[in-house]
Motif scaffolding. Structure first.
Motif, PDB file in Angstrom:
ATOM      1  N   GLN A  81      -8.365   0.287  -1.784  1.00 51.19           N
ATOM      2  CA  GLN A  81      -7.199   0.601  -0.935  1.00 51.19           C
ATOM      3  C   GLN A  81      -5.997   0.816  -1.850  1.00 51.19           C
ATOM      4  OE1 GLN A  81      -6.495  -3.021  -2.384  1.00 51.19           O
ATOM      5  NE2 GLN A  81      -4.802  -2.223  -1.156  1.00 51.19           N
TER       6      GLN A  81
ATOM      7  N   THR B  30       7.420  -8.885   1.964  1.00 49.65           N
ATOM      8  CA  THR B  30       8.307  -7.899   1.354  1.00 49.65           C
ATOM      9  C   THR B  30       9.440  -8.642   0.657  1.00 49.65           C
ATOM     10  OG1 THR B  30       9.561  -5.868   1.781  1.00 49.65           O
ATOM     11  CG2 THR B  30       9.676  -7.589   3.488  1.00 49.65           C
TER      12      THR B  30
ATOM     13  N   ILE C  91       7.378   1.081   7.238  1.00 51.68           N
ATOM     14  CA  ILE C  91       6.914   2.440   6.937  1.00 51.68           C
ATOM     15  C   ILE C  91       6.073   2.405   5.671  1.00 51.68           C
ATOM     16  CG2 ILE C  91       8.769   3.618   8.168  1.00 51.68           C
ATOM     17  CD1 ILE C  91      10.232   3.943   5.528  1.00 51.68           C
TER      18      ILE C  91
ATOM     19  N   HIS D 270       0.620  -1.967   4.331  1.00 58.36           N
ATOM     20  CA  HIS D 270      -0.351  -3.006   3.968  1.00 58.36           C
ATOM     21  C   HIS D 270       0.021  -4.338   4.616  1.00 58.36           C
ATOM     22  CE1 HIS D 270      -2.498  -1.091   0.368  1.00 58.36           C
ATOM     23  NE2 HIS D 270      -1.903  -0.141   1.053  1.00 58.36           N
TER      24      HIS D 270
HETATM   25  C1  HQG Z   1       8.825  -1.896   1.950  1.00 61.68           C
HETATM   26  C2  HQG Z   1      -0.317  -4.568  -3.793  1.00 61.68           C
HETATM   27  C3  HQG Z   1      12.662  -0.564   3.523  1.00 61.68           C
HETATM   28  C4  HQG Z   1       7.607  -2.767   2.016  1.00 61.68           C
HETATM   29  C5  HQG Z   1      -0.038  -5.590  -2.715  1.00 61.68           C
HETATM   30  C6  HQG Z   1       7.273  -2.892   0.550  1.00 61.68           C
HETATM   31  C7  HQG Z   1      -0.393  -4.889  -1.438  1.00 61.68           C
HETATM   32  C8  HQG Z   1      10.404  -0.922   3.570  1.00 61.68           C
HETATM   33  C9  HQG Z   1       7.739  -1.578  -0.053  1.00 61.68           C
HETATM   34  C10 HQG Z   1      -0.275  -3.427  -1.777  1.00 61.68           C
HETATM   35  C11 HQG Z   1      10.329  -0.420   4.885  1.00 61.68           C
HETATM   36  C12 HQG Z   1       6.607  -0.660  -0.424  1.00 61.68           C
HETATM   37  C13 HQG Z   1       0.884  -2.812  -1.053  1.00 61.68           C
HETATM   38  C14 HQG Z   1      11.525   0.012   5.490  1.00 61.68           C
HETATM   39  C15 HQG Z   1       8.360  -1.017   4.299  1.00 61.68           C
HETATM   40  N1  HQG Z   1      12.661  -0.056   4.785  1.00 61.68           N
HETATM   41  N2  HQG Z   1      11.573  -1.001   2.893  1.00 61.68           N
HETATM   42  N3  HQG Z   1      11.552   0.510   6.742  1.00 61.68           N
HETATM   43  N4  HQG Z   1       9.059  -0.484   5.311  1.00 61.68           N
HETATM   44  N5  HQG Z   1       9.172  -1.278   3.239  1.00 61.68           N
HETATM   45  O1  HQG Z   1       4.075  -1.548  -3.114  1.00 61.68           O
HETATM   46  O2  HQG Z   1       3.087  -3.602   0.927  1.00 61.68           O
HETATM   47  O3  HQG Z   1      -1.616  -5.468  -6.520  1.00 61.68           O
HETATM   48  O4  HQG Z   1       4.061   0.457  -1.536  1.00 61.68           O
HETATM   49  O5  HQG Z   1       7.896  -3.988   2.639  1.00 61.68           O
HETATM   50  O6  HQG Z   1      -0.752  -6.774  -2.895  1.00 61.68           O
HETATM   51  O7  HQG Z   1       4.431  -4.158  -1.178  1.00 61.68           O
HETATM   52  O8  HQG Z   1      -1.265  -3.056  -6.102  1.00 61.68           O
HETATM   53  O9  HQG Z   1       3.696  -1.790  -0.612  1.00 61.68           O
HETATM   54  O10 HQG Z   1       8.002  -3.969  -0.019  1.00 61.68           O
HETATM   55  O11 HQG Z   1      -1.661  -5.158  -0.949  1.00 61.68           O
HETATM   56  O12 HQG Z   1      -3.468  -4.096  -5.594  1.00 61.68           O
HETATM   57  O13 HQG Z   1       8.504  -0.933   0.968  1.00 61.68           O
HETATM   58  O14 HQG Z   1      -0.052  -3.354  -3.181  1.00 61.68           O
HETATM   59  O15 HQG Z   1      -1.618  -4.627  -4.212  1.00 61.68           O
HETATM   60  O16 HQG Z   1       5.953  -1.212  -1.546  1.00 61.68           O
HETATM   61  O17 HQG Z   1       2.076  -3.518  -1.368  1.00 61.68           O
HETATM   62  P1  HQG Z   1       4.422  -0.968  -1.790  1.00 61.68           P
HETATM   63  P2  HQG Z   1       3.392  -3.347  -0.510  1.00 61.68           P
HETATM   64  P3  HQG Z   1      -2.016  -4.274  -5.696  1.00 61.68           P
END
Ligand code: HQG
Length: 178
Positions: A76, A99, A113, A121
């Motif tokens: 993923q 977050t 989003i 996620h």
């Molecule tokens: C935030 C890692 C402002 C969201 C982890 C996140 C996870 C918003 C950031 C996987 C928002 C995106 C994914 C909004 C969402 N306004 N910020 N409306 N909606 N966000 O890294 O979920 O180690 O793309 O909260 O363990 O942090 O890489 O997503 O903070 O499973 O394998 O936007 O990545 O796994 O950040 O992490 P990311 P995520 P790995």
């Protein structure tokens, strides 16, 4: 070069930028193992036993080999549009999103989003969500009313390494944990 560094590089290639080493992923996100090893080797040392060790010991089980061991993919987390054949499932009543505090106001406004990734996620427990949140700064946990979302027609998927995924979480389904 530590295994962790090599694993991070693999994540980058298999989820986001295979072009960095001229690697091809098929429509299901698979890369040819021999080809991957050959190409990664131009940047840093990697052999099959090391790759097998990374896949077996990865703390989040980020990668899978195909049944015949010839192909490898990330389970993923992709930003490039591949279909990793996620299981579409009914989620538990509540899921969690970790977050950073600094994103909270925008999340209250827009909901969750997916940003650059294919999906938002979600975690099935608070501990995992807290770890995810810490990657971005002071962690902030949102509760997601996934049962209600599902009843309202939103689709949920679970990756083979246990991450819940959905395309968007509208703000009405979010609750806060203080
Ligand atoms: C935030 C890692 C402002 C969201 C982890 C996140 C996870 C918003 C950031 C996987 C928002 C995106 C994914 C909004 C969402 N306004 N910020 N409306 N909606 N966000 O890294 O979920 O180690 O793309 O909260 O363990 O942090 O890489 O997503 O903070 O499973 O394998 O936007 O990545 O796994 O950040 O992490 P990311 P995520 P790995």
């Amino acid at each position: 070069m530590s295994l962790k560094d090599t694993s991070k590089f693999l994540s980058l290639l298999l989820r986001h930028k295979p072009q960095l080493v001229g690697l091809q992923l098929d429509e299901h996100g698979w890369a040819d193992v021999e080809d991957l090893i050959r190409r990664v080797n131009r940047k840093r040392p990697l052999d099959l036993p090391t790759l097998e060790q990374i896949v077996a010991t990865d703390d989040k089980q980020r990668y899978s080999f195909s049944a015949d061991g010839k192909l490898i993919r990330a389970n993923q987390g992709h930003s490039i549009p591949v279909d990793v054949e996620l299981a579409e499932l009914e989620p538990p009543e509540i899921l969690y999103h970790g977050t950073s505090e600094r994103f909270a106001a925008s999340i209250r406004d827009q909901g969750l989003i997916r940003k650059s990734r294919l999906y938002v996620h979600l975690s099935s427990d608070i501990d995992t969500a807290t770890k995810v949140g810490k990657r971005h700064g002071t962690p902030k946990i949102f509760l997601v009313e996934s049962g209600k979302m599902f009843a309202d027609g939103h689709k949920f998927f679970k990756s083979v390494n246990g991450v819940w995924l959905t395309e968007h979480v509208p703000a009405i389904y979010l609750k806060e944990r203080f």
